[in-house]
Design an enzyme around this catalytic site. Structure first.
Site: not given
Length: 171
Positions: A118, A146
Site C-alpha cells: 500500500h 505491511c
C-alpha cells in the site's frame, strides 16, 4: 537470485532523491500482461520491492516494510513483516484504516491476509500522509508489517498485479 546486467540498468532509472509522491523509476511501469512468469520479491534488508518475469527484472520500487523487534525465542531482531512465499489475494481496497493503530493507507492489495502492499501511511484522513514515515521510504523500515510504497507505485500495484502472483519476502 542473480539479476546480472538487468539490475544495473534499473539502477540507472531509480529516482534520486527518493520522492514518495512519484514512481520509483523514471521509466514507465512494465506491462505485466506480457509476463509469462510474473513474481514479486520484497527485500526487507534493502528496502526494495522487485517485479520479475522469471529471472528478468522488470521494475524496482523503493519500499519500507515492518519495523524490527526482538524475537524472544532467538534473541535476534527481526522484521514484523513475515518472510516466505505468499500469493497476491483478491483483496484490493482504495483505502484502509486501522483505528487501533491510528494509521491508514491508500491503494492496497493483500498478499497475506492483513499484510498488504500500500501507499506510505496516512492518519485517519485519506490523503494526510505521515511525512516522517514517508521520509523512510526506501531507507528504513517504518510499518507495523505491511509493505509501504510510493503513492503511484502502490496505485499501480493495486490496479495491475494479477491475483495469484507469487510474492517472495526475504531478509
Amino acid at each position: 537470485m542473480s539479476v546480472g546486467a538487468s539490475a544495473s540498468t534499473h539502477a540507472q532509472h531509480m529516482r534520486t532523491p527518493i520522492d514518495w509522491h512519484k514512481s520509483s523509476e523514471t521509466v514507465a511501469y512494465p506491462d505485466v500482461k506480457q509476463a509469462k512468469n510474473l513474481w514479486i520479491k520484497v527485500d526487507l534488508k534493502h528496502n526494495r520491492t522487485y517485479i520479475y518475469d522469471g529471472s528478468k527484472l522488470l521494475y524496482t520500487m523503493y519500499s519500507s516494510a515492518g519495523i524490527y523487534k526482538k524475537n524472544n525465542a532467538s534473541g535476534k531482531k527481526q522484521s514484523v513483516t513475515p518472510t516466505g512465499t505468499f500469493h497476491v489475494q483478491n483483496i484490493r481496497k482504495d483505502r484502509v484504516y486501522n483505528p487501533s493503530l491510528g494509521l491508514g493507507a491508500n491503494y492496497c492489495i493483500s498478499w497475506n491476509g492483513d499484510y498488504m502492499f500500500h501507499s506510505v501511511v496516512t492518519d485517519q484522513r485519506p490523503h494526510h500522509y505521515l511525512k516522517d514515515d514517508a521520509a523512510k521510504l526506501g531507507k528504513a523500515p517504518s510499518s507495523p508489517g505491511c509493505v509501504c510504497l510510493s503513492i503511484p507505485d502502490a496505485q499501480w500495484m493495486e490496479h495491475n498485479l494479477p491475483t495469484g502472483t507469487k510474492v517472495e519476502v526475504v531478509g
